[in-house]
Motif scaffolding. Structure first.
Motif, short mmCIF file in Angstrom:
data_model
loop_
_atom_site.label_atom_id
_atom_site.label_comp_id
_atom_site.label_asym_id
_atom_site.label_seq_id
_atom_site.Cartn_x
_atom_site.Cartn_y
_atom_site.Cartn_z
N LEU A 1 0.85 -1.19 0.00
CA LEU A 1 0.00 0.00 0.00
C LEU A 1 0.88 1.24 0.00
O LEU A 1 2.00 1.22 0.52
N TYR B 1 -1.78 1.25 7.21
CA TYR B 1 -3.13 0.73 7.42
C TYR B 1 -4.02 1.74 8.16
O TYR B 1 -5.19 1.87 7.86
N HIS C 1 -8.36 -6.62 5.46
CA HIS C 1 -8.77 -6.66 4.05
C HIS C 1 -7.57 -6.85 3.13
O HIS C 1 -7.62 -7.61 2.17
N HIS C 2 -6.48 -6.17 3.44
CA HIS C 2 -5.29 -6.25 2.58
C HIS C 2 -4.49 -7.52 2.83
O HIS C 2 -4.25 -8.30 1.91
N SER C 3 -4.10 -7.74 4.09
CA SER C 3 -3.15 -8.83 4.38
C SER C 3 -3.80 -10.21 4.38
O SER C 3 -3.10 -11.20 4.20
N HIS D 1 -7.26 -9.89 0.43
CA HIS D 1 -6.61 -9.73 -0.87
C HIS D 1 -5.49 -10.76 -1.03
O HIS D 1 -5.33 -11.35 -2.11
N ASN D 2 -4.76 -11.01 0.02
CA ASN D 2 -3.67 -11.98 -0.07
C ASN D 2 -4.17 -13.39 -0.41
O ASN D 2 -3.47 -14.16 -1.06
N HIS E 1 -8.85 -5.65 -6.34
CA HIS E 1 -8.32 -5.11 -5.09
C HIS E 1 -7.10 -4.22 -5.34
O HIS E 1 -6.94 -3.20 -4.66
N SER E 2 -6.28 -4.57 -6.30
CA SER E 2 -5.12 -3.72 -6.61
C SER E 2 -5.56 -2.33 -7.05
O SER E 2 -4.96 -1.32 -6.67
N TRP F 1 -7.07 -0.33 -3.88
CA TRP F 1 -6.10 0.31 -2.98
C TRP F 1 -5.59 1.62 -3.57
O TRP F 1 -5.32 2.57 -2.83
#
Length: 134
Positions: free
Chosen positions: A40, A44, A59-61, A64-65, A107-108, A111
């Motif tokens: 990002l 966070y 949501h990110h780690s 999306h991961n 998701h990319s 962000w």
């Protein structure tokens, strides 16, 4: 009898086409590195109080991961199925690549569309829109 033979021949043609297409895609994919979770451009917690840091991290780690992890697994399965000439496996892997690749791409983009208030994001709307909300 003629129809059954034609149907079997059409099936063989479709299988050969699917294998050739998958082999071409797999050879291109083999030259690439694995898909990775993008970093990002902000911490966070940078979007608080609009979006909590805990939600952003989850949501990110995690979410999306998971798309990234499953996309890498699916590309490996496509390579294996292609090498084995397994048309059913190729088709299954392609569906997983579409689903997980789409989730990763969406998701990319997501962000990149978020920004902390200091960088111009999160400011309440002004003008007619702001007045209508208030």
């Amino acid at each position: 009898l003629l129809c059954a033979q034609d149907s079997r021949e059409q099936l063989r043609i479709m299988q050969r086409f699917a294998l050739r297409t998958a082999r071409a895609a797999t050879s291109r994919a083999a030259a690439r590195t694995k898909f990775t979770l993008p970093a990002l451009g902000y911490d966070y917690g940078a979007l608080e109080p609009v979006i909590s840091g805990q939600i952003m991290e989850l949501h990110h780690s995690k979410h999306h991961n998971t798309y990234v992890t499953n996309l890498n697994v699916a590309t490996e399965k496509l390579a294996e199925a292609t090498a084995a000439g397994d048309v059913t496996g190729i088709v299954a892997a392609q569906g997983a690549i579409k689903f997980n690749g789409g989730g990763h791409l969406n998701h990319s983009i997501f962000w990149q569309n978020l920004a902390p208030q200091a960088d111009g994001g999160g400011a309440p709307p002004t003008g007619a829109l702001g007045a209508a909300i208030d």
